[in-house]
Design a protein around this motif. Sequence first.
Motif, PDB file in Angstrom:
ATOM      1  N   VAL A 123       0.807  -1.202  -0.029  1.00 10.32           N
ATOM      2  CA  VAL A 123      -0.115   0.046   0.137  1.00 10.32           C
ATOM      3  C   VAL A 123       1.075   1.238  -0.167  1.00 10.32           C
ATOM      4  N   LEU A 127       0.964   4.400  -2.360  1.00 15.63           N
ATOM      5  CA  LEU A 127       0.546   5.601  -2.014  1.00 15.63           C
ATOM      6  C   LEU A 127       1.464   6.614  -2.534  1.00 15.63           C
ATOM      7  N   VAL A 129       3.693   6.079  -5.296  1.00 17.10           N
ATOM      8  CA  VAL A 129       3.315   6.048  -6.873  1.00 17.10           C
ATOM      9  C   VAL A 129       2.232   7.197  -7.141  1.00 17.10           C
ATOM     10  N   GLY A 130       1.309   7.302  -6.597  1.00 15.52           N
ATOM     11  CA  GLY A 130       0.392   8.291  -6.616  1.00 15.52           C
ATOM     12  C   GLY A 130       1.060   9.638  -6.579  1.00 15.52           C
ATOM     13  N   TYR A 131       1.612   9.827  -5.514  1.00 14.66           N
ATOM     14  CA  TYR A 131       2.359  11.014  -5.152  1.00 14.66           C
ATOM     15  C   TYR A 131       3.341  11.489  -6.395  1.00 14.66           C
ATOM     16  N   LEU A 134       1.237  12.476  -9.148  1.00 14.15           N
ATOM     17  CA  LEU A 134       0.908  14.112  -9.093  1.00 14.15           C
ATOM     18  C   LEU A 134       1.929  14.878  -9.438  1.00 14.15           C
ATOM     19  N   VAL A 137       2.185  16.087 -13.163  1.00 15.25           N
ATOM     20  CA  VAL A 137       1.221  16.879 -13.640  1.00 15.25           C
ATOM     21  C   VAL A 137       1.507  18.327 -13.877  1.00 15.25           C
ATOM     22  N   ARG A 147       0.639  21.865  -3.757  1.00 14.02           N
ATOM     23  CA  ARG A 147      -0.416  20.530  -3.921  1.00 14.02           C
ATOM     24  C   ARG A 147       0.474  19.290  -3.571  1.00 14.02           C
ATOM     25  N   ILE A 150       0.999  19.006   0.394  1.00 17.73           N
ATOM     26  CA  ILE A 150      -0.134  18.359   1.102  1.00 17.73           C
ATOM     27  C   ILE A 150      -0.307  17.010   0.831  1.00 17.73           C
ATOM     28  N   ALA A 151      -0.410  16.873  -0.412  1.00 16.61           N
ATOM     29  CA  ALA A 151      -0.424  15.283  -0.887  1.00 16.61           C
ATOM     30  C   ALA A 151       0.381  14.122   0.024  1.00 16.61           C
ATOM     31  N   VAL A 154      -0.637  14.164   3.526  1.00 17.38           N
ATOM     32  CA  VAL A 154      -1.907  13.160   3.767  1.00 17.38           C
ATOM     33  C   VAL A 154      -1.418  11.742   3.488  1.00 17.38           C
ATOM     34  N   ALA A 155      -0.672  11.569   2.623  1.00 19.58           N
ATOM     35  CA  ALA A 155      -0.242  10.063   2.393  1.00 19.58           C
ATOM     36  C   ALA A 155       0.727   9.637   3.818  1.00 19.58           C
ATOM     37  N   ASP A 158      -1.663   8.663   6.517  1.00 22.89           N
ATOM     38  CA  ASP A 158      -2.114   7.647   6.431  1.00 22.89           C
ATOM     39  C   ASP A 158      -1.377   6.106   6.687  1.00 22.89           C
TER      40      ASP A 158
END
Lengths: 254, 224
Positions: A123, A127, A129-131, A134, A137, A147, A150-151, A154-155, A158
Amino acid sequence: MTLLNPRISRVLGVAALVSLVALAVFGLFIAPPDAVQSDAQRLMYLHVPSAWIAYLAYGVTALSSALYLWRRTRSPVWDRLAGASAELGVLFTAMTLVMGSLWGRPVWGVWWAWDARLVTTAVLFFLYVGYLALRRVPAPLETRAKRCAIAALVAFVDVPIVHFSVDWWQTLHQQATVFTPSLNAHIHGVMAFTLWLGVLAFTLLYVYLLDKRYRLETLEEDLESKELAKAIEERVQGAGTTAPPEHVEVGIGR
Amino acid sequence: MNLFQEAALVAGKDLRIEARSRVTAQQILPFGLVVLLLFAFALDPHRGDLTNVAPGLFWVTVLFGTLLAVGRAFSIEAENGARDGLRLSGLDSSALFLGKAAAVAVELAALEALLTVGVVILFNVGLNGVAPLVLATVAATVGLAATGTLYGVLAAGLRVRETLLPVLLLPVVAPVLLGATKAWEASISGVSGDAWPWVTLLGIFAVLFTGIGMLAFGPLLEES
């Protein structure tokens, strides 16, 4: 702009290389095979240090993100550092997973087990990989930095929740060997030395790569701003006037 | 106006748009039922497998529904500069967050009600231990709506938002899927005692991410 003095970086690279070679020699030849797992246990010298370095890398990402968000310490340095460290964290997490899988096959008889620590690590991998997705982008630097910071936080918040939730599944993974509650290491002698050597080698490698990745990040930013300047110049000349264009869009945009 | 009145205003706006456009009713709810139907094709319905894994299937479907509901919650403000309107409205950003999350939660609750009927009828699930079941569902829904809204505003306005949202959101809500599924399994099999730790976990998740969302929504909305 670099994180480290180029000379220090070079020394660090050499030190990382030397310690990795030493680790290979100790791990493959000098350390004795495990009484139960025989040679398969040698994977520990790579698996455990890479897991620790992955945690270290995510810790650095979280700390840098927090420092970016805090107004008094806000600087693009923290943003770049967070991104560079997260990328290494994903790399080391992937290595941990792959080597754990290779180790699990001879010892447990399966490539993958739905054990708490394995699932948490998987997981964790996704998490971040998503960051990283982002971070890719396109957006103005400050927008992206805020942005992403913050991400990242949050990760990070979690992670303990993921850990506790999957921990309630019964565990098949061998218990932690070094950081047991009493902090009394269960391995001794050459094996313990080799493990610590692995930690040292991977730490040096991490810092070395972090510096390189940071430099790459600054070069990318430089390139982007130079392309922007060039695009503006072309527009101005193309229009045949000295008036600056009202709006210039660069890259694939948002 | 206090925080909750402002939040109610925002939630009311989103739900009013929903009541008029009927996207949840005509697209998200049928989607949920289709997924249940597909699960029956994928897993043999004759051997009782479906009944055993129904809680997991239920919550996976809710997760998919969350992605759609969150995407929708932010696409309604994509046009006519509505997001600028929201920014300039003078409403507190925490209230904006709570309002939008509440609207998503209401839509998810509708989806969950329908899916519950679906698993009872289609998957032959008997509902026991109603108290932990309901509490787990409420906590999980709040948690999903809060995280969804947080990541929704993060991705809003980006061209890649549809593909970015799942990869960001799903790993973060993995504990919700785990906790809610386990709580449902324990309740349904009649051992409610095993459900309570999971309900607690879901509650902590919900409170934590509601708090984070209230703090982070403002800065993220500015940048979107």
